[in-house]
Design an enzyme around this catalytic site. Structure first.
Site, PDB file in Angstrom:
ATOM      1  CG  ASP A   1     -23.941 -20.832 -36.433  1.00 45.76           C
ATOM      2  OD1 ASP A   1     -24.450 -20.603 -37.538  1.00 45.76           O
ATOM      3  OD2 ASP A   1     -24.148 -21.862 -35.757  1.00 45.76           O
TER       4      ASP A   1
HETATM    5  N1  URA Z   1     -23.328 -26.009 -38.023  1.00 48.78           N
HETATM    6  C1  URA Z   1     -23.724 -25.122 -37.092  1.00 48.78           C
HETATM    7  O1  URA Z   1     -24.632 -25.381 -36.327  1.00 48.78           O
HETATM    8  N2  URA Z   1     -23.077 -23.933 -37.027  1.00 48.78           N
HETATM    9  C2  URA Z   1     -22.055 -23.598 -37.840  1.00 48.78           C
HETATM   10  O2  URA Z   1     -21.495 -22.499 -37.710  1.00 48.78           O
HETATM   11  C3  URA Z   1     -21.657 -24.535 -38.805  1.00 48.78           C
HETATM   12  C4  URA Z   1     -22.309 -25.725 -38.876  1.00 48.78           C
END
Ligand code: URA
Length: 244
Positions: free
Chosen positions: A113
């Protein structure tokens, strides 16, 4: 031993992002493309594309960029996205401009993310990418989560149960390992890559992730000396730990 693939000189350079076939032809005409110290003058000359080519070939005095297959390990900083489709600065902008013009292209192996930091792999090797993200491979990804509220003590058992169903999903999550580090920090190791999985897992137990950092994939750790925003080439022998 498998034979190294061969490529026309002009196509090799164009595919490495040095320019169009015409631009590459100009570089060759200028005599700035050298192999073992001697200028190459035939754009149609076929070369064995071996890993040592970057040590033997120079373009305008600089070593040739590494030919495919190329895999990178990158320390993703906060605030950059992993996809060309998402708005905002993306991880590809952290790479040398020429590497963004390569064919085959470099792609991220999975995504993080925009507000997740840490270990991100990129590769131009489709087979390798598939081996890492294949659901059947169960490659473990470890995250350091910082939480808004203290852990209650029941999370590890629920995450390990293989019965946690996230909202809107039809299959429960595979067992995951939670290792509390303090009241509000924990390592969480998962073997899947569902959308926002770690954040949604903590949301499912009434908590909220305020910081998320991936520090390990398989047995490959994010190197301590790789600063946020920096990358380096992951050597073939460094790839085995991913599947350990
Ligand atoms: N899980 C999440 O919620 N975000 C990420 O970036 C990776 C795994």
């Amino acid at each position: 031993m498998t034979k190294a693939p061969t490529a026309r000189l002009d196509r090799l350079l164009a595919n490495l992002g040095y320019g169009s076939r015409r631009e590459v032809q100009t570089l060759i005409d200028l005599g700035v493309v050298l192999l073992d110290g001697a200028p190459l003058d035939d754009p149609g000359q076929r070369l064995a594309v071996t890993a040592d080519l970057s040590a033997r070939m120079t373009i305008e005095g600089a070593p040739l960029d590494p030919p495919p297959p190329l895999t990178l390990i990158l320390h993703k900083p906060l605030g950059v996205v992993c996809s060309h489709k998402e708005a905002g600065r993306n991880v590809y902008e952290l790479l040398p401009a020429r590497w963004r013009r390569r064919n085959p292209v470099l792609s991220t192996i999975g995504r993080l993310d925009v507000d997740t930091t840490g270990l991100l792999l990129l590769t131009d090797d489709g087979g390798f990418l598939h081996r890492v993200i294949s659901p059947k491979a169960h490659v473990a990804k470890r995250y350091l989560a910082t939480l808004d509220r203290p852990l209650q003590g029941n999370e590890a058992a629920l995450f390990a149960s293989g019965e946690l169903m996230l909202e809107g999903e039809t299959a429960p999550l595979r067992p995951a390992v939670l290792e509390p580090l303090s009241a509000t920090t924990a390592h969480l190791t998962i073997v899947e890559g569902r959308y926002h999985q770690v954040r949604r897992m903590f949301a499912a137990v009434g908590n909220h992730v305020v910081g998320l950092h991936r520090d390990r994939i398989g047995a490959l750790d994010l190197p301590a000396d790789l600063d946020p925003g920096r990358h380096r080439i992951l050597k073939p022998e460094e790839q085995a730990p991913l599947f350990a």
